[in-house]
Write an enzyme that holds these catalytic residues in place. Structure first.
Site, PDB file in Angstrom:
ATOM      1  CG  ASP A 174      -7.768  -5.439   2.163  1.00 50.81           C
ATOM      2  OD1 ASP A 174      -8.847  -5.008   2.978  1.00 50.81           O
ATOM      3  OD2 ASP A 174      -7.897  -5.268   1.060  1.00 50.81           O
ATOM      4  CE1 TYR A 194      -3.453  -2.910   0.690  1.00 48.80           C
ATOM      5  CE2 TYR A 194      -4.608  -0.974   1.605  1.00 48.80           C
ATOM      6  CZ  TYR A 194      -4.446  -2.282   1.232  1.00 48.80           C
ATOM      7  OH  TYR A 194      -5.677  -3.083   1.162  1.00 48.80           O
ATOM      8  CE  LYS A 197       2.415 -17.383  -3.351  1.00 51.30           C
ATOM      9  NZ  LYS A 197       1.715 -18.693  -3.559  1.00 51.30           N
ATOM     10  CG  ASP A 199      -1.150 -19.982  -1.848  1.00 50.52           C
ATOM     11  OD1 ASP A 199      -0.442 -20.099  -0.759  1.00 50.52           O
ATOM     12  OD2 ASP A 199      -0.619 -20.447  -2.987  1.00 50.52           O
ATOM     13  CG  ASP A 219     -13.385  -8.142   2.581  1.00 51.22           C
ATOM     14  OD1 ASP A 219     -12.789  -7.575   3.554  1.00 51.22           O
ATOM     15  OD2 ASP A 219     -13.987  -7.693   1.593  1.00 51.22           O
TER      16      ASP A 219
HETATM   17  C1  IPM Z   1      -9.958  -2.055   4.511  1.00 50.35           C
HETATM   18  C2  IPM Z   1     -10.419  -1.344   3.178  1.00 50.35           C
HETATM   19  C3  IPM Z   1      -9.251  -0.394   2.851  1.00 50.35           C
HETATM   20  C4  IPM Z   1      -8.063  -1.307   2.786  1.00 50.35           C
HETATM   21  C5  IPM Z   1      -9.529   0.398   1.683  1.00 50.35           C
HETATM   22  C6  IPM Z   1     -10.592   1.373   1.594  1.00 50.35           C
HETATM   23  C7  IPM Z   1      -8.365   1.273   1.225  1.00 50.35           C
HETATM   24  O1  IPM Z   1     -10.728  -2.414   2.262  1.00 50.35           O
HETATM   25  O2  IPM Z   1     -10.040  -1.375   5.809  1.00 50.35           O
HETATM   26  O3  IPM Z   1     -10.153  -3.270   4.680  1.00 50.35           O
HETATM   27  O4  IPM Z   1      -7.732  -1.889   1.866  1.00 50.35           O
HETATM   28  O5  IPM Z   1      -7.434  -1.228   3.899  1.00 50.35           O
HETATM   29 MG    MG Z   2     -10.741  -4.290   3.024  1.00 47.57          MG
END
Ligand code: IPM
Ligand code: MG
Length: 350
Positions: A238, A134, A183, A214, A242
């Site tokens: 990140d 990032y 990785k 992975d 999810d």
């Molecule tokens: C998160 C989000 C952020 C990230 C985005 C909005 C930049 O997806 O906090 O998980 O990737 O850190």
């Molecule tokens: Mg995110």
């Protein structure tokens, strides 16, 4: 008369855009009620970030917001589409991002997996938040082959080591298993395994388990109950978090805390701005509220945190669901405000 020893906290609320303002407002209402019940004072100032900041100040992360946050005890953040958030994280060096992924019993059947696969699920993703791909050298350019773009996954060893120590500390407070996402078969110059193992010599009793990211993603959906603490760099953390949203039934349920070395923190849901439902008053506030619970715990206001958690569990057990949890049969669809009202009533009853 205010008592002199009544704790006093100052927070900066940054609603942002999309559903951000709705979920922040909902959480603040609940926080104020808990403050009253538990006998502490919350002062709230509003800060700007993202598109709304750009409109007003010509900058996605205006210095006015930075200054406001400077003297605060915590920042509650909603969501932004683009711009500002990464700068805010970097500015305060919020390197340690904690993302707890815990199943709520009454939502077992909301998981993407069968209930028996997620029963008792309780893991913590510790994500490095201010470095890696990032923030590495990046750009667009062109050469004789044409235009190209690049982002560089760069980590100083000391950055991997400091987040490793945070993850080891968390594992110490929990079940003692630390899975390290890496990785190294493709990215051997980022030696997460060795660095974490070196740091772990100061944490006897913690089992360090390196796992290719992975494979880790696959294990998270095959056998999520096996995990305790997962340490991951910025990008992998990140993505993995999810998956956690699918495991617990909705990403709208997950909150996170991002801390710097002083314990100062930014508290935000894991979800984004959800433009499809923004402004409709139907967003799930529990992600941001979950982040607020982490803030209370960081302050040592454990009783206040417990009050909200228990109220939330009881309301969910009674079947109340925002739309993201797609209520079925005897479950009751509620909008954001109704859920807040239910929580407020529940919080006041011991
Ligand atoms: C998160 C989000 C952020 C990230 C985005 C909005 C930049 O997806 O906090 O998980 O990737 O850190
Ligand atoms: Mg995110």
């Amino acid at each position: 008369m205010e008592s002199l020893n009544k704790p006093y906290y100052r927070i900066v609320a940054i609603p942002g855009e999309g559903i951000g303002p709705e979920v922040v407002q909902a959480s603040l209402t609940i926080l104020q009620q808990v403050a009253q019940l538990e006998g502490f004072t919350l002062q709230v100032d509003y800060g700007w970030l993202g598109a709304t900041a750009f409109e007003q100040f010509g900058s996605y992360f205006p210095s006015a917001t930075a200054q406001l946050c400077d003297r605060a005890d915590g920042i509650i953040f909603g969501a932004v589409n683009q711009g500002g958030l990464l700068e805010l994280r970097k500015h305060f060096d919020f390197f340690c991002n904690l993302r707890p992924i815990r199943i709520v019993n009454s939502l077992l059947h909301k998981s993407s997996l069968r209930p028996e696969k997620v029963q008792g699920l309780d893991m913590l993703i510790v994500r490095e938040l201010v470095s890696g791909i990032y923030f590495g050298p990046s750009g667009r350019s062109s050469d004789d082959q044409g235009a190209y773009g690049y982002h560089t996954m760069l980590y100083y060893d000391h950055q991997m080591r400091r987040i490793a120590r945070k993850a080891l500390q968390q594992a110490q407070k929990r079940r003692g298993l630390l899975t390290v996402a890496h990785k190294e078969n493709a990215l051997p110059h980022l030696p997460w395994t060795r660095l974490v193992q070196e740091e772990a010599t100061e944490f006897p009793g913690i089992v360090v388990e390196p796992m290719l990211v992975d494979n880790l993603a696959m294990q998270m959906v095959l056998n999520p109950q096996r995990f305790d603490v997962i340490l991951a760099g910025n990008l992998f953390g990140d993505i993995l978090s999810d998956i956690g949203g699918a495991l617990v039934g909705s990403i709208g349920l997950l909150g996170s805390a991002s801390m710097n070395a002083d314990g100062f923190g930014l508290y935000e849901a894991i979800h984004g701005t959800a433009p499809d439902i923004a402004g409709k008053g139907i967003a799930n506030p529990l992600g941001t509220l979950g982040a607020c619970i982490l803030m209370l715990q960081q302050w040592g206001e454990e009783q206040a945190a417990q009050r909200i958690m228990q109220a939330q569990d009881r309301i969910l057990a009674q079947g109340y669901r925002t739309a993201d949890l797609s209520p079925q049969k005897e479950e009751i669809l509620v909008n954001t405000q109704t859920l807040v009202d239910l929580l407020l009533a529940e919080i006041s009853t011991e």
